[in-house]
Design a protein around this motif. Sequence first.
Motif, PDB file in Angstrom:
ATOM      1  N   ALA A  22       0.805  -1.216   0.000  1.00  0.00           N
ATOM      2  CA  ALA A  22       0.000   0.000   0.000  1.00  0.00           C
ATOM      3  C   ALA A  22       0.835   1.262   0.000  1.00  0.00           C
ATOM      4  CB  ALA A  22      -0.910   0.012   1.230  1.00  0.00           C
ATOM      5  N   GLU A  23       2.148   1.122   0.079  1.00  0.00           N
ATOM      6  CA  GLU A  23       3.010   2.294   0.014  1.00  0.00           C
ATOM      7  C   GLU A  23       4.034   2.064  -1.068  1.00  0.00           C
ATOM      8  OE1 GLU A  23       5.187   5.245   3.093  1.00  0.00           O
ATOM      9  OE2 GLU A  23       5.782   3.157   3.233  1.00  0.00           O
ATOM     10  N   PRO A  24       4.326   3.055  -1.902  1.00  0.00           N
ATOM     11  CA  PRO A  24       5.301   2.849  -2.959  1.00  0.00           C
ATOM     12  C   PRO A  24       6.680   2.591  -2.372  1.00  0.00           C
ATOM     13  CG  PRO A  24       4.812   5.181  -2.752  1.00  0.00           C
ATOM     14  CD  PRO A  24       3.855   4.450  -1.848  1.00  0.00           C
ATOM     15  N   LEU A  25       7.345   1.588  -2.897  1.00  0.00           N
ATOM     16  CA  LEU A  25       8.716   1.316  -2.490  1.00  0.00           C
ATOM     17  C   LEU A  25       9.650   2.145  -3.342  1.00  0.00           C
ATOM     18  CD1 LEU A  25       8.559  -2.586  -2.326  1.00  0.00           C
ATOM     19  CD2 LEU A  25       8.218  -0.973  -0.472  1.00  0.00           C
ATOM     20  N   ARG A  26      10.624   2.796  -2.731  1.00  0.00           N
ATOM     21  CA  ARG A  26      11.579   3.594  -3.477  1.00  0.00           C
ATOM     22  C   ARG A  26      12.850   2.770  -3.673  1.00  0.00           C
ATOM     23  NH1 ARG A  26      10.586   9.008  -4.186  1.00  0.00           N
ATOM     24  NH2 ARG A  26       8.698   9.771  -3.178  1.00  0.00           N
ATOM     25  N   ALA A  27      13.095   2.360  -4.932  1.00  0.00           N
ATOM     26  CA  ALA A  27      14.322   1.645  -5.230  1.00  0.00           C
ATOM     27  C   ALA A  27      15.502   2.585  -5.055  1.00  0.00           C
ATOM     28  CB  ALA A  27      14.272   1.088  -6.651  1.00  0.00           C
TER      29      ALA A  27
ATOM     30  N   GLY B  76       2.704   8.915  -5.427  1.00  0.00           N
ATOM     31  CA  GLY B  76       3.315   9.415  -4.209  1.00  0.00           C
ATOM     32  C   GLY B  76       2.387   9.366  -3.016  1.00  0.00           C
ATOM     33  N   ARG B  77       1.085   9.155  -3.279  1.00  0.00           N
ATOM     34  CA  ARG B  77       0.099   9.093  -2.193  1.00  0.00           C
ATOM     35  C   ARG B  77      -0.852   7.923  -2.433  1.00  0.00           C
ATOM     36  NH1 ARG B  77      -1.479  15.539  -1.551  1.00  0.00           N
ATOM     37  NH2 ARG B  77       0.656  16.324  -1.593  1.00  0.00           N
ATOM     38  N   PRO B  78      -0.342   6.699  -2.451  1.00  0.00           N
ATOM     39  CA  PRO B  78      -1.185   5.545  -2.788  1.00  0.00           C
ATOM     40  C   PRO B  78      -2.343   5.374  -1.821  1.00  0.00           C
ATOM     41  CG  PRO B  78       0.866   4.839  -1.789  1.00  0.00           C
ATOM     42  CD  PRO B  78       1.004   6.306  -2.043  1.00  0.00           C
ATOM     43  N   ARG B  79      -3.508   5.072  -2.384  1.00  0.00           N
ATOM     44  CA  ARG B  79      -4.769   4.846  -1.666  1.00  0.00           C
ATOM     45  C   ARG B  79      -5.377   6.137  -1.131  1.00  0.00           C
ATOM     46  NH1 ARG B  79      -4.646   0.315   2.690  1.00  0.00           N
ATOM     47  NH2 ARG B  79      -6.882   0.562   2.471  1.00  0.00           N
ATOM     48  N   GLN B  80      -4.631   7.227  -1.149  1.00  0.00           N
ATOM     49  CA  GLN B  80      -5.208   8.488  -0.676  1.00  0.00           C
ATOM     50  C   GLN B  80      -6.092   9.072  -1.774  1.00  0.00           C
ATOM     51  OE1 GLN B  80      -2.519  11.287   1.131  1.00  0.00           O
ATOM     52  NE2 GLN B  80      -3.795  13.033   0.571  1.00  0.00           N
ATOM     53  N   VAL B  81      -7.304   9.464  -1.416  1.00  0.00           N
ATOM     54  CA  VAL B  81      -8.226  10.044  -2.384  1.00  0.00           C
ATOM     55  C   VAL B  81      -7.898  11.532  -2.542  1.00  0.00           C
ATOM     56  CG1 VAL B  81     -10.632  10.459  -2.985  1.00  0.00           C
ATOM     57  CG2 VAL B  81      -9.996   8.384  -1.721  1.00  0.00           C
ATOM     58  N   LEU B  82      -7.568  11.930  -3.766  1.00  0.00           N
ATOM     59  CA  LEU B  82      -7.229  13.316  -4.066  1.00  0.00           C
ATOM     60  C   LEU B  82      -8.382  13.977  -4.812  1.00  0.00           C
ATOM     61  CD1 LEU B  82      -3.528  12.856  -5.261  1.00  0.00           C
ATOM     62  CD2 LEU B  82      -4.339  13.549  -3.002  1.00  0.00           C
TER      63      LEU B  82
ATOM     64  N   GLY C  21     -13.063  12.195  -5.402  1.00  0.00           N
ATOM     65  CA  GLY C  21     -11.876  12.395  -6.221  1.00  0.00           C
ATOM     66  C   GLY C  21     -11.349  11.093  -6.779  1.00  0.00           C
ATOM     67  N   TYR C  22     -10.011  10.977  -6.836  1.00  0.00           N
ATOM     68  CA  TYR C  22      -9.367   9.833  -7.480  1.00  0.00           C
ATOM     69  C   TYR C  22      -8.247   9.293  -6.601  1.00  0.00           C
ATOM     70  CZ  TYR C  22     -11.773  11.989 -11.414  1.00  0.00           C
ATOM     71  OH  TYR C  22     -12.727  12.546 -12.223  1.00  0.00           O
ATOM     72  N   ALA C  23      -7.981   7.989  -6.762  1.00  0.00           N
ATOM     73  CA  ALA C  23      -6.918   7.357  -5.995  1.00  0.00           C
ATOM     74  C   ALA C  23      -6.292   6.243  -6.815  1.00  0.00           C
ATOM     75  CB  ALA C  23      -7.463   6.786  -4.689  1.00  0.00           C
ATOM     76  N   ILE C  24      -5.033   5.950  -6.527  1.00  0.00           N
ATOM     77  CA  ILE C  24      -4.380   4.789  -7.126  1.00  0.00           C
ATOM     78  C   ILE C  24      -4.158   3.773  -6.024  1.00  0.00           C
ATOM     79  CG2 ILE C  24      -1.994   5.601  -6.832  1.00  0.00           C
ATOM     80  CD1 ILE C  24      -1.494   4.431  -9.699  1.00  0.00           C
ATOM     81  N   ARG C  25      -4.496   2.502  -6.309  1.00  0.00           N
ATOM     82  CA  ARG C  25      -4.416   1.451  -5.310  1.00  0.00           C
ATOM     83  C   ARG C  25      -3.773   0.218  -5.906  1.00  0.00           C
ATOM     84  NH1 ARG C  25     -10.716   2.430  -3.933  1.00  0.00           N
ATOM     85  NH2 ARG C  25     -10.509   4.251  -2.581  1.00  0.00           N
ATOM     86  N   PRO C  26      -3.030  -0.532  -5.109  1.00  0.00           N
ATOM     87  CA  PRO C  26      -2.481  -1.780  -5.620  1.00  0.00           C
ATOM     88  C   PRO C  26      -3.598  -2.742  -5.980  1.00  0.00           C
ATOM     89  CG  PRO C  26      -2.191  -1.642  -3.250  1.00  0.00           C
ATOM     90  CD  PRO C  26      -2.689  -0.301  -3.689  1.00  0.00           C
ATOM     91  N   VAL C  27      -3.344  -3.572  -6.967  1.00  0.00           N
ATOM     92  CA  VAL C  27      -4.361  -4.522  -7.416  1.00  0.00           C
ATOM     93  C   VAL C  27      -4.809  -5.407  -6.273  1.00  0.00           C
ATOM     94  CG1 VAL C  27      -4.772  -6.514  -8.921  1.00  0.00           C
ATOM     95  CG2 VAL C  27      -3.539  -4.508  -9.794  1.00  0.00           C
TER      96      VAL C  27
END
Length: 228
Positions: free
Chosen positions: A119-124, A165-171, A218-224
């Motif tokens: 649920a949080e982006p991993l930073r390589a 940068g803000r996964p699952r957060q509704v913007l 609003g809109y959000a991006i979420r992991p499958v």
Amino acid sequence: MLIVDDEPALTELLSVAVTEAGWRPYPVADGHSALRAARGCAPHAVVLDGMLPDLDGIQVLRRLRYENPRLPVLMLTARDALEHRIDGLSSGADDYVTKPFSLEEVVLRLRGLLRGAGAEPLRADDSVLVLGDLVLSEETREVRRDGTPIQLTAKEFDLLGLLLGRPRQVLSKAQILDHVWSSSFDGGGNLVEVYISSLRRKIDKGRAPMIHTVRGVGYAIRPVEDGR
């Protein structure tokens, strides 16, 4: 980040800590409010006090777990006996911190839970965001999903970067306009919808969707794996 605690001073400290960590806090002071908020705000995770004025923290935990099995829950409690920790963990808590605790430890534990849940982006590194099979490189301005390169316009890239940068957060549309264009930009009421639609065609077409509309919000991006 849903924060459930009936101590105002502690709630304020936790809210500041999660804000500085890059999450938006949703503080509530009782169990019934926590259950309503969890259904309405789709939080990244829950910081749950074990002792609440209405429902017991374990009761809240079990209901949260029943309604959303994948939602990360970190329990906070002054009850440090082994049987209390076992009760919390066996009831569905992902982690358990006893009071007093350091805010830094709470944030680190939350990051670990979110990464484990996807649920949080991993930073390589400092310029790469990864969420599931979606990878965005800010340095090279390249995007790939499941290894396949995806060509985006400059604004589509900026919009995707904001969401990742803000996964699952509704913007909200206003937030997106402010960050991707500017607060003074007047691009018409449907500008955000147009770009979201374009991103969906490129990111989600033929795949399990990651970009979601929360009607009226609003809109959000979420992991499958989020399943919502």
